[in-house]
Write a protein that holds these residues in place. Structure first.
Motif, PDB file in Angstrom:
ATOM      1  N   ASP A   1       5.090  11.938   5.685  1.00 35.05           N
ATOM      2  CA  ASP A   1       5.903  11.509   4.546  1.00 35.05           C
ATOM      3  C   ASP A   1       5.205  10.347   3.857  1.00 35.05           C
ATOM      4  OD1 ASP A   1       7.950  11.373   2.744  1.00 35.05           O
ATOM      5  OD2 ASP A   1       9.357  10.353   4.086  1.00 35.05           O
ATOM      6  N   TRP A   2       5.642  10.062   2.622  1.00 32.10           N
ATOM      7  CA  TRP A   2       5.137   8.913   1.891  1.00 32.10           C
ATOM      8  C   TRP A   2       5.748   7.643   2.456  1.00 32.10           C
ATOM      9  CZ3 TRP A   2       1.206   9.418  -1.413  1.00 32.10           C
ATOM     10  CH2 TRP A   2       0.954  10.674  -1.964  1.00 32.10           C
TER      11      TRP A   2
ATOM     12  N   PRO B   1      -6.466  14.128  -2.324  1.00 36.50           N
ATOM     13  CA  PRO B   1      -5.209  13.417  -2.585  1.00 36.50           C
ATOM     14  C   PRO B   1      -4.032  14.361  -2.790  1.00 36.50           C
ATOM     15  CG  PRO B   1      -6.995  12.501  -3.901  1.00 36.50           C
ATOM     16  CD  PRO B   1      -7.524  13.756  -3.285  1.00 36.50           C
ATOM     17  N   ARG B   2      -2.898  14.016  -2.217  1.00 38.42           N
ATOM     18  CA  ARG B   2      -1.676  14.772  -2.401  1.00 38.42           C
ATOM     19  C   ARG B   2      -1.026  14.403  -3.730  1.00 38.42           C
ATOM     20  NH1 ARG B   2       0.258  16.653   2.717  1.00 38.42           N
ATOM     21  NH2 ARG B   2      -1.138  15.962   4.397  1.00 38.42           N
ATOM     22  N   GLU B   3      -0.209  15.314  -4.231  1.00 41.27           N
ATOM     23  CA  GLU B   3       0.503  15.048  -5.476  1.00 41.27           C
ATOM     24  C   GLU B   3       1.731  14.202  -5.178  1.00 41.27           C
ATOM     25  OE1 GLU B   3       2.613  17.425  -9.214  1.00 41.27           O
ATOM     26  OE2 GLU B   3       1.500  18.515  -7.665  1.00 41.27           O
ATOM     27  N   LEU B   4       1.825  13.066  -5.850  1.00 44.00           N
ATOM     28  CA  LEU B   4       2.956  12.171  -5.661  1.00 44.00           C
ATOM     29  C   LEU B   4       4.199  12.777  -6.309  1.00 44.00           C
ATOM     30  CD1 LEU B   4       3.495   9.244  -4.524  1.00 44.00           C
ATOM     31  CD2 LEU B   4       3.319   8.470  -6.898  1.00 44.00           C
ATOM     32  N   PRO B   5       5.358  12.783  -5.637  1.00 41.83           N
ATOM     33  CA  PRO B   5       6.576  13.312  -6.258  1.00 41.83           C
ATOM     34  C   PRO B   5       6.851  12.656  -7.602  1.00 41.83           C
ATOM     35  CG  PRO B   5       6.957  12.907  -3.923  1.00 41.83           C
ATOM     36  CD  PRO B   5       5.587  12.340  -4.249  1.00 41.83           C
ATOM     37  N   GLY B   6       6.982  13.464  -8.616  1.00 40.20           N
ATOM     38  CA  GLY B   6       7.209  12.947  -9.962  1.00 40.20           C
ATOM     39  C   GLY B   6       5.930  12.609 -10.690  1.00 40.20           C
ATOM     40  N   GLY B   7       4.842  12.375  -9.939  1.00 39.96           N
ATOM     41  CA  GLY B   7       3.543  12.117 -10.545  1.00 39.96           C
ATOM     42  C   GLY B   7       3.368  10.745 -11.155  1.00 39.96           C
ATOM     43  N   ASP B   8       4.363   9.862 -11.047  1.00 40.87           N
ATOM     44  CA  ASP B   8       4.298   8.546 -11.678  1.00 40.87           C
ATOM     45  C   ASP B   8       4.483   7.474 -10.612  1.00 40.87           C
ATOM     46  OD1 ASP B   8       4.397   6.953 -14.351  1.00 40.87           O
ATOM     47  OD2 ASP B   8       6.115   6.211 -13.215  1.00 40.87           O
ATOM     48  N   VAL B   9       3.463   6.642 -10.406  1.00 41.27           N
ATOM     49  CA  VAL B   9       3.509   5.637  -9.334  1.00 41.27           C
ATOM     50  C   VAL B   9       4.625   4.615  -9.557  1.00 41.27           C
ATOM     51  CG1 VAL B   9       2.235   3.792  -8.178  1.00 41.27           C
ATOM     52  CG2 VAL B   9       1.092   5.940  -8.713  1.00 41.27           C
ATOM     53  N   PRO B  10       4.751   3.974 -10.732  1.00 47.85           N
ATOM     54  CA  PRO B  10       5.833   2.990 -10.910  1.00 47.85           C
ATOM     55  C   PRO B  10       7.221   3.592 -10.678  1.00 47.85           C
ATOM     56  CG  PRO B  10       4.216   2.759 -12.659  1.00 47.85           C
ATOM     57  CD  PRO B  10       3.863   4.007 -11.916  1.00 47.85           C
ATOM     58  N   ALA B  11       7.453   4.810 -11.201  1.00 51.16           N
ATOM     59  CA  ALA B  11       8.762   5.432 -11.024  1.00 51.16           C
ATOM     60  C   ALA B  11       9.019   5.740  -9.556  1.00 51.16           C
ATOM     61  CB  ALA B  11       8.848   6.716 -11.855  1.00 51.16           C
ATOM     62  N   PHE B  12       7.994   6.194  -8.846  1.00 54.49           N
ATOM     63  CA  PHE B  12       8.175   6.529  -7.430  1.00 54.49           C
ATOM     64  C   PHE B  12       8.486   5.277  -6.609  1.00 54.49           C
ATOM     65  CE2 PHE B  12       6.638   7.184  -3.109  1.00 54.49           C
ATOM     66  CZ  PHE B  12       7.270   8.369  -2.779  1.00 54.49           C
ATOM     67  N   ILE B  13       7.733   4.203  -6.863  1.00 56.42           N
ATOM     68  CA  ILE B  13       7.963   2.959  -6.119  1.00 56.42           C
ATOM     69  C   ILE B  13       9.359   2.407  -6.412  1.00 56.42           C
ATOM     70  CG2 ILE B  13       7.258   0.551  -5.944  1.00 56.42           C
ATOM     71  CD1 ILE B  13       5.483   2.383  -4.388  1.00 56.42           C
ATOM     72  N   THR B  14       9.761   2.442  -7.689  1.00 56.70           N
ATOM     73  CA  THR B  14      11.094   1.970  -8.050  1.00 56.70           C
ATOM     74  C   THR B  14      12.160   2.754  -7.314  1.00 56.70           C
ATOM     75  OG1 THR B  14      10.339   1.287 -10.252  1.00 56.70           O
ATOM     76  CG2 THR B  14      12.700   1.612  -9.965  1.00 56.70           C
TER      77      THR B  14
ATOM     78  N   LEU C   1       0.861  -1.179   0.000  1.00 58.81           N
ATOM     79  CA  LEU C   1       0.000   0.000   0.000  1.00 58.81           C
ATOM     80  C   LEU C   1       0.898   1.229   0.000  1.00 58.81           C
ATOM     81  CD1 LEU C   1      -2.770   1.477   0.357  1.00 58.81           C
ATOM     82  CD2 LEU C   1      -2.335   1.334   2.838  1.00 58.81           C
ATOM     83  N   LEU C   2       0.740   2.081  -1.005  1.00 61.07           N
ATOM     84  CA  LEU C   2       1.435   3.360  -1.053  1.00 61.07           C
ATOM     85  C   LEU C   2       0.511   4.400  -0.435  1.00 61.07           C
ATOM     86  CD1 LEU C   2       3.646   5.331  -1.977  1.00 61.07           C
ATOM     87  CD2 LEU C   2       2.527   5.392  -4.224  1.00 61.07           C
ATOM     88  N   ALA C   3       0.987   5.112   0.580  1.00 58.26           N
ATOM     89  CA  ALA C   3       0.121   6.032   1.307  1.00 58.26           C
ATOM     90  C   ALA C   3       0.932   7.169   1.911  1.00 58.26           C
ATOM     91  CB  ALA C   3      -0.644   5.288   2.405  1.00 58.26           C
TER      92      ALA C   3
ATOM     93  N   GLY D   1      12.646   9.511  -4.363  1.00 58.23           N
ATOM     94  CA  GLY D   1      11.373   9.486  -5.073  1.00 58.23           C
ATOM     95  C   GLY D   1      11.323  10.390  -6.284  1.00 58.23           C
ATOM     96  N   THR D   2      12.359  11.226  -6.491  1.00 58.12           N
ATOM     97  CA  THR D   2      12.365  12.127  -7.638  1.00 58.12           C
ATOM     98  C   THR D   2      13.126  11.541  -8.822  1.00 58.12           C
ATOM     99  OG1 THR D   2      14.353  13.243  -6.815  1.00 58.12           O
ATOM    100  CG2 THR D   2      12.211  14.134  -6.136  1.00 58.12           C
TER     101      THR D   2
END
Length: 328
Positions: free
Chosen positions: A197-198, A218-231, A188-190, A239-240
């Protein structure tokens, strides 16, 4: 002009692809008159498909959800995609069993031609060895988390840092964002409200505490891309960026062909029949040095200096280990 039966299937397929169609658009796509479109729509309604007509000069039709529907219509590509998706769905969770049963039910209503194509596909989803004996994720937990994400409601849950330490659970309060998979596990990403913090949480260690909390924006995820942020997070960066936080280069006294299969996302450059340059990343300098050290060859560090220091640190550690004697 198509035969009535095949034309009805084509019409139904078009209605399934988007929310609404005008009568003129359907007539043009099918090569028939608007009057024929109206007759075919009536035939589909008689078969049980809930098709509503929108008001307006041009008219419009929409296939509504709900109610009792006849067997679903799939083309060849959809049947293949469905078979693969259901056979690999939610590995390591109880949903995998539900997916297997769903595939059996859907197969029974498929035409024989599509059943044959689905039967040709036998896919086995293998969990990574590092996942070990991780606990199965309960279907109800998936439902609770997904509902909170969709409703944008705060979540409260007990979280076990270790699956074997059920008594040492922490109370967490988060704004859920996404459910993701990584290396065979569900997370779960939250946004953690208490830590500001994320955070990512293993779903198999989450124990929801109903009811959910207030709704949130909802907050804006850094970079705006879920796969890239998780990676980036699993690689230890902020996260950037998706790159490793520690990256270095070395020369190995090994052929490039012997190094490349084990370099993962590294870059291998051939320098000769028995030498190659390797650029590799890791979450720490010590981890990078240890990874490169697994190659059974002499190593020349190109840089940066942090990698040299990491090798020196490991050399001292290994030398101390070599001098250690174990009492019988």
């Amino acid at each position: 002009m198509q035969k009535t039966s095949s034309r009805l299937l084509s019409l139904l397929s078009l209605l399934q692809t988007r929310r609404g169609w005008s009568g003129e658009d359907l007539a043009e796509r099918l090569g028939i008159t608007p009057r024929t479109v109206r007759r075919d729509i009536d035939r589909l309604r008689e078969l049980g498909y809930p098709i509503t007509a929108a008001k307006g000069p041009a008219g419009g039709y929409r296939l509504d959800a709900g109610g009792h529907l006849p067997p679903l219509l799939f083309d060849d590509g959809q049947a293949v995609a469905l078979a693969v998706a259901l056979q690999t769905a939610a590995t390591g969770t109880t949903i995998a069993e539900d997916a297997a049963r769903a595939l059996t039910v859907i197969r029974q209503v498929m035409p024989s031609r599509l059943r044959h194509r689905m039967d040709m596909l036998r896919v086995t989803a293998v969990r990574p060895p590092e996942s070990g004996d991780a606990s199965q994720v309960d279907t109800q937990v998936f439902t609770d988390l997904s509902t909170a994400i969709h409703s944008r409601e705060e979540l409260r849950f007990d979280y076990a840092q270790d699956r074997n330490a059920a008594a040492e659970q922490q109370r967490r309060r988060v704004q859920p964002h996404h459910l993701v998979t990584w290396s065979g596990r569900w997370y779960l990403l939250a946004w953690d409200l208490d830590r500001d913090d994320w955070r990512t949480f293993r779903v198999d260690r989450i124990h929801p505490r109903p009811p959910t909390g207030p709704r949130f924006t909802p907050r804006e995820l850094p970079g705006g891309d879920v796969p890239a942020f998780i990676t980036s997070r699993f690689r230890g960066s902020d996260g950037t960026t998706t790159d490793w936080p520690c990256r270095g280069e070395v020369v190995l006294d090994l052929p490039a062909t012997a190094v490349a299969p084990f370099a993962e996302d590294g870059i291998v450059e051939e320098l000769g029949p028995d030498r190659c340059r390797l650029a590799l990343g890791s979450w720490s300098w010590t981890g990078l040095a240890a990874t490169i050290g697994r190659f059974d060859a002499d190593i020349e560090v190109i840089g940066p200096p942090e990698l040299n220091a990491a090798f020196a640190h490991l050399a001292t550690r290994y030398a101390n280990a070599a001098r250690t004697t174990t009492a019988p």
